[in-house]
Design an enzyme around this catalytic site. Structure first.
Site, mmCIF file in Angstrom:
data_model
loop_
_atom_site.group_PDB
_atom_site.id
_atom_site.type_symbol
_atom_site.label_atom_id
_atom_site.label_comp_id
_atom_site.label_asym_id
_atom_site.label_seq_id
_atom_site.Cartn_x
_atom_site.Cartn_y
_atom_site.Cartn_z
ATOM 1 N N PHE A 280 9.820 83.693 26.963
ATOM 2 C CA PHE A 280 10.118 83.450 28.537
ATOM 3 C C PHE A 280 10.292 84.662 29.322
ATOM 4 C CE2 PHE A 280 11.815 81.727 32.410
ATOM 5 C CZ PHE A 280 10.966 80.877 32.698
ATOM 6 N N ASP B 159 13.367 92.932 27.922
ATOM 7 C CA ASP B 159 13.583 91.947 28.927
ATOM 8 C C ASP B 159 15.063 91.397 28.843
ATOM 9 O OD1 ASP B 159 14.109 89.688 30.664
ATOM 10 O OD2 ASP B 159 12.040 88.831 30.627
ATOM 11 N N LYS C 46 19.387 88.075 36.802
ATOM 12 C CA LYS C 46 20.404 87.027 36.841
ATOM 13 C C LYS C 46 21.856 87.371 37.203
ATOM 14 C CE LYS C 46 17.912 84.179 33.527
ATOM 15 N NZ LYS C 46 17.490 83.172 34.355
#
Ligand SMILES: Cc1ncc(COP(=O)(O)O)c(C=O)c1O
Length: 404
Positions: free
Chosen positions: A145, A230, A259
């Site tokens: 994801f 990531d 984030k």
């Protein structure tokens, strides 16, 4: 509990009326928060065990981050990158130092950091590695994801995320996550990068087998391929270290961050890499109006300073032990498996008992907010400011839910 819901039902209906239904939120309407606690429109309190998918690693409204944001709001919020502003240099220097890299490129959302990483890797491939024009390829993992853009969903293996959004961007090869032999097999002379989450968050906090990430590092070095990590969800303290890669003794060529970098206040993402990689970009080839804006830099610089103390990484490691010990005690009592690292856990609920969604709804009724993923799995990712007592409380509520 239902009786004291005065405003919630109509607030939930109102929230759905004029929005696309691209989310299926729990029926709770939050109106304020502090630290690890949320309060809803009816005044009920909940322990936050999702932390905005790790965007709130420092908790809600951390005083130092709020102060930095307020001070910056009173001075300068946006210039665009057409001009230089006085919060830019410190942010870039301090984030680069935290990452152990020469340079950073600030963007806003995680997906933009991933897109940036893909563009930089391709350009590096053509200009530095000498890949045949138009043939650059990136190896990615099943169950990944990395965000929601058309290019990123092109290599998703989740049909919900991908179906009906084609035509798809070519140039990606998908291999099973954790299978080093398959990854080595997929690399050829056109491979510019391997793009991986060091722990797959959305897939259910899936930790790869020991030796996998060091193996990926080795083969990337041997074959002149960039290792792009990531760390948008796994990074910045979540796993008990600044980066999940660090815990495997691995340094990628490129970090993708997002984030928590924005302190739960503003969207801030970034790519960090050395000059031989990020240096391939020239003016006009990439950017974003809001990327690296003064407000974002002010908050994110404070985030980097919080992380530079090591306190949050330590808390995550120590309290994570307690969380995982508590959760392991529920295996066989409604849980089938527990995975994760630090204050990050993926729990598989016995599907014969209930779905992940149902478990989250019941936890919500007991004042704990978490989020399901993929059927019977739930993720726990509380803010790193959570206390021992609050962890015990969350585990006790989960035990009560599983006991029916
Ligand atoms: C590993 C990873 N990469 C990228 C993203 C995308 O970030 P954003 O939602 O900010 O675009 C996410 C979001 O969950 C993520 O977990």
């Amino acid at each position: 509990m239902i009786d004291d819901m005065v405003r919630t039902p109509s607030a939930v209906r109102d929230a759905e009326r004029h929005t696309a239904h691209n989310y299926h939120p729990l029926p709770v309407v939050i109106s304020s928060a502090e630290g690890a606690w949320l309060t809803d429109v009816d005044g009920r309190r909940y322990l936050d065990c999702l932390a905005g998918y790790s965007a709130l690693n420092f908790g809600h409204r951390h005083p130092r981050l709020i102060e930095a944001a307020h001070a910056q709001l009173d001075r300068l919020t946006l210039t665009s990158r057409a001009f230089v502003h006085d919060r830019f240099a410190d942010f870039c220097r301090e984030l680069a130092a935290l990452c152990g890299k020469d340079l950073v490129l600030p963007m806003n959302t995680g997906a933009e950091a991933v897109e940036t990483g893909i563009k930089v890797a391709r350009k590096w491939g053509y200009q530095v590695k000498g890949v045949t024009p138009g043939r650059a390829n990136i190896v990615v993992a099943e169950g990944n994801f990395h965000g929601r853009t058309t290019t990123i969903v092109s290599f998703s293996t989740d049909e919900d995320a991908r179906a009906d959004f084609g035509p798809y961007t070519p140039g990606f090869t998908v291999v099973p996550y954790g299978d080093l032999a398959a990854l080595i097999e997929a690399i050829d002379e056109n491979t510019v990068a391997v793009l991986l989450e060091p722990i797959q968050g959305e897939q259910g906090v899936v930790v790869p087998p020991a030796g996998y990430l060091p193996g990926v590092r080795r083969v990337c070095t041997e074959r002149n391929v960039l290792f792009v990590a990531d760390e948008i969800q796994s990074g910045l303290g979540r796993t008990g270290a600044t980066f999940a890669c660090e815990q495997e003794g691995v340094e990628p060529d490129m970090y993708l961050l997002g984030k928590a970098l924005g302190g739960g206040i503003v969207p801030v993402s970034a790519v960090a890499a050395n000059a031989d990689v990020l240096g391939v970009l020239r003016p006009g080839q990439h950017g974003s109006t809001f990327g690296g804006n003064p407000l974002a830099c002010a908050v994110a610089t404070e985030v980097v300073r919080l992380l530079a103390t090591g306190e949050f990484q330590r808390r995550s490691a120590e309290l994570g032990e307690r969380l995982h010990a508590g959760l392991r005690g529920l295996v066989g009592k409604g849980l089938v498996a527990v995975r994760g690292r630090g204050l990050w856990a993926g729990l598989d609920i016995d599907p014969a008992l209930m779905s992940g969604r149902e478990a989250c709804e019941r936890l919500m009724e007991r004042g704990v907010l978490a989020k399901d993923t993929h059927g019977s799995t739930i993720r726990l990712a509380p803010p790193l400011v959570i206390t021992e007592e609050e962890i015990d409380h969350a585990v006790a509520q989960l035990a009560a839910v599983l006991a029916g």
